[in-house]
Write a protein that holds these residues in place. Structure first.
Motif, short mmCIF file in Angstrom:
data_model
loop_
_atom_site.label_atom_id
_atom_site.label_comp_id
_atom_site.label_asym_id
_atom_site.label_seq_id
_atom_site.Cartn_x
_atom_site.Cartn_y
_atom_site.Cartn_z
N SER A 161 0.70 -1.23 -0.07
CA SER A 161 0.02 -0.13 0.09
C SER A 161 0.81 1.10 -0.17
O SER A 161 0.48 2.38 0.17
CB SER A 161 -1.13 0.00 1.08
N GLY A 162 2.14 1.17 -0.39
CA GLY A 162 3.00 2.21 -0.17
C GLY A 162 3.88 2.81 0.83
O GLY A 162 4.38 3.66 0.97
N GLY A 163 3.61 1.70 1.85
CA GLY A 163 4.36 2.19 3.21
C GLY A 163 5.97 2.17 3.11
O GLY A 163 6.44 1.49 2.22
N GLN A 164 6.47 2.94 3.84
CA GLN A 164 7.77 3.15 4.06
C GLN A 164 8.66 2.67 5.17
O GLN A 164 8.24 2.92 6.23
CB GLN A 164 8.18 4.72 3.75
N PHE A 165 9.64 2.01 4.63
CA PHE A 165 10.54 1.18 5.82
C PHE A 165 11.99 1.91 5.75
O PHE A 165 12.40 2.29 4.87
CB PHE A 165 10.59 -0.16 5.70
N TRP A 166 12.45 1.98 7.00
CA TRP A 166 13.99 2.27 7.13
C TRP A 166 14.52 1.34 8.13
O TRP A 166 14.19 0.89 9.05
CB TRP A 166 13.94 3.76 7.78
N ASN A 167 15.67 0.80 7.51
CA ASN A 167 16.55 -0.07 8.35
C ASN A 167 17.89 0.61 8.77
O ASN A 167 18.63 1.19 8.00
CB ASN A 167 17.20 -1.29 7.56
N ILE A 168 18.23 0.69 10.14
CA ILE A 168 19.55 1.04 10.66
C ILE A 168 20.59 -0.02 10.63
O ILE A 168 20.39 -1.12 11.18
CB ILE A 168 19.17 1.44 12.07
N PRO A 169 21.76 0.11 9.81
CA PRO A 169 22.60 -0.91 9.73
C PRO A 169 23.27 -1.39 10.86
O PRO A 169 23.87 -2.52 11.05
CB PRO A 169 23.50 -0.48 8.45
N GLU A 170 23.32 -0.59 11.85
CA GLU A 170 23.89 -0.97 13.29
C GLU A 170 23.09 -1.99 13.97
O GLU A 170 22.12 -1.85 14.17
CB GLU A 170 23.97 0.21 14.09
N PRO A 171 23.92 -3.09 14.40
CA PRO A 171 23.07 -4.20 15.11
C PRO A 171 22.59 -3.77 16.45
O PRO A 171 23.50 -3.84 17.45
CB PRO A 171 24.20 -5.32 15.17
N LEU A 172 21.43 -3.57 16.78
CA LEU A 172 20.89 -2.83 17.81
C LEU A 172 20.06 -3.96 18.51
O LEU A 172 19.63 -3.78 19.61
CB LEU A 172 19.80 -1.81 17.73
N GLU A 173 19.88 -5.24 18.00
CA GLU A 173 18.94 -6.06 18.57
C GLU A 173 19.77 -7.39 18.73
O GLU A 173 20.72 -7.77 18.03
CB GLU A 173 17.94 -6.32 17.69
N VAL A 174 19.29 -8.39 19.83
CA VAL A 174 19.87 -9.55 19.78
C VAL A 174 18.64 -10.54 19.60
O VAL A 174 17.64 -10.36 20.51
CB VAL A 174 20.59 -10.19 21.24
N TYR A 175 18.90 -11.53 18.69
CA TYR A 175 17.63 -12.52 18.43
C TYR A 175 17.86 -13.77 18.93
O TYR A 175 19.17 -14.18 18.45
CB TYR A 175 17.34 -12.42 16.90
N TYR A 176 17.49 -14.18 19.97
CA TYR A 176 17.64 -15.85 20.40
C TYR A 176 16.80 -16.85 19.18
O TYR A 176 15.82 -16.60 19.21
CB TYR A 176 17.19 -15.86 21.90
N LEU A 177 17.72 -17.72 18.81
CA LEU A 177 17.34 -18.35 17.65
C LEU A 177 16.89 -19.48 18.21
O LEU A 177 17.63 -20.68 18.64
CB LEU A 177 18.43 -18.46 16.45
N ARG A 178 15.57 -19.67 18.84
CA ARG A 178 14.96 -20.92 19.70
C ARG A 178 14.30 -22.05 18.62
O ARG A 178 13.64 -21.55 17.91
CB ARG A 178 14.05 -20.51 20.42
N SER A 179 14.85 -23.10 18.98
CA SER A 179 14.08 -24.39 18.21
C SER A 179 12.62 -24.52 18.58
O SER A 179 11.70 -25.01 17.65
CB SER A 179 14.80 -25.49 18.40
N ASP A 180 12.02 -23.91 19.76
CA ASP A 180 10.64 -23.96 20.01
C ASP A 180 9.95 -22.67 19.85
O ASP A 180 8.86 -22.55 20.42
CB ASP A 180 10.42 -24.40 21.57
N SER A 181 10.57 -21.78 18.95
CA SER A 181 9.79 -20.69 18.75
C SER A 181 8.36 -20.57 17.94
O SER A 181 8.09 -21.69 17.70
CB SER A 181 10.60 -19.58 17.98
N HIS A 182 7.60 -19.53 18.38
CA HIS A 182 6.16 -19.54 17.76
C HIS A 182 6.28 -20.09 16.33
O HIS A 182 5.33 -20.77 15.83
CB HIS A 182 5.83 -18.22 18.03
N ASN A 183 7.33 -19.70 15.37
CA ASN A 183 7.08 -19.73 14.17
C ASN A 183 7.63 -20.83 13.53
O ASN A 183 7.91 -21.39 12.52
CB ASN A 183 7.88 -18.19 13.39
#
Length: 284
Positions: free
Chosen positions: A240-262
């Motif tokens: 629908s024309g939404g605009q996204f912006w990504n900050i290339p600096e790693p600001l997050e830690v994502y725990y890669l869980r085998s039992d995650s929701h997805n």
């Protein structure tokens, strides 16, 4: 005061208490610099009571240190609201309930209990939205961890951290899908917002809520929200024309869980991805 940001959190399933200490620490390290709120829901009264106790204890430690020590950087602690659910409604269904009825912020953010943040992660994303009215969603690079409760400082000491989503600046639908280098065919999701988005409340007026993004329409895959519903929502917004912006600096830690929701129902997830890709194809 009206909060500039609402962070919403759904505590699902057993044994999530092991993440509470690290989560509370990271929340209180955030340098938002303006009133904000944290809204937490669970079907477990015990989990909510424990979370509030952990949060209150961490806050007391921060206050006692009065500007010294690792939690002494406390700027503005969020106002904490907890909500007991009658039953586990599902991840995206609970998010929608919180967003519609219990959040008040100008900007919104989902922050999962097992993920960690740089102390300025929220502030840097809010700053982009504040200075750029046309941008709807701000994400950032993400460091992937295979260990529970690894904070940002720990993962940044690794010689070769696993970093996802390195693109800098504007992006749209073409960045939300993976394309075959040989055939150009759309082959899968590239969920740039992932676990890190800070976004405008108006996104939900333009692209619906997580349980029923318009991109699925008549192609919805079941009565409950499928595992790729967040990516479907961002894709709907991009269409629908939404605009996204990504900050290339790693600001997050994502725990890669085998039992995650997805990863709980791969067949439903695959169907969801297939549907979104088929509808995205005509817009790229």
């Amino acid at each position: 005061d009206h909060p500039i940001l609402s962070v919403y959190l759904s505590i699902l399933g057993p044994n999530e208490e092991r993440y509470f200490d690290g989560y509370a620490r990271d929340v209180l390290l955030q340098q938002v610099g303006a009133p904000w709120e944290l809204v937490v829901a669970s079907a477990s009264n015990t989990a909510l009571a424990t979370f509030r106790d952990v949060f209150d204890t961490a806050f007391e430690v921060a206050v006692e240190r009065g500007g010294h020590g690792e939690l002494g950087v406390l700027r503005t602690a969020p106002a904490l609201t907890t909500l007991t659910m009658q039953a586990d409604e599902g991840l995206y269904e609970t998010w929608d309930l919180l967003i519609r009825n219990y959040t008040r912020g100008t900007y919104l953010c989902n922050w999962n209990i097992d993920d960690r943040k740089h102390p300025q992660a929220l502030a840097k994303k809010i700053a982009v939205l504040a200075r750029s009215p046309k941008i709807d969603v701000v994400s950032s690079s993400v460091i992937v961890s295979n260990k529970p409760n690894e904070d940002w400082e720990t993962v940044m000491t690794k010689s070769e951290p696993d970093v996802w989503f390195r693109h800098a600046g504007f992006y749209g639908l073409s960045k939300l899908v993976k394309t075959s280098a040989t055939t150009g065919e759309l082959i899968g999701p590239e969920n740039y917002p992932h676990n890190s988005p800070v976004y405008r409340r108006s996104v939900h007026k333009r692209a619906d809520f997580f349980k029923a993004p318009r991109i699925l329409g008549a192609h919805a895959v079941g009565s409950s929200a499928p595992p790729c519903s967040d990516w479907a929502l961002w894709s709907s917004l991009a269409r629908s024309g939404g605009q996204f912006w990504n900050i290339p600096e790693p600001l997050e830690v994502y725990y890669l869980r085998s039992d995650s929701h997805n990863r709980r129902d791969q067949s439903v997830s695959d169907k969801c991805v297939e549907t979104v890709l088929s509808l995205s194809l005509i817009h790229i």
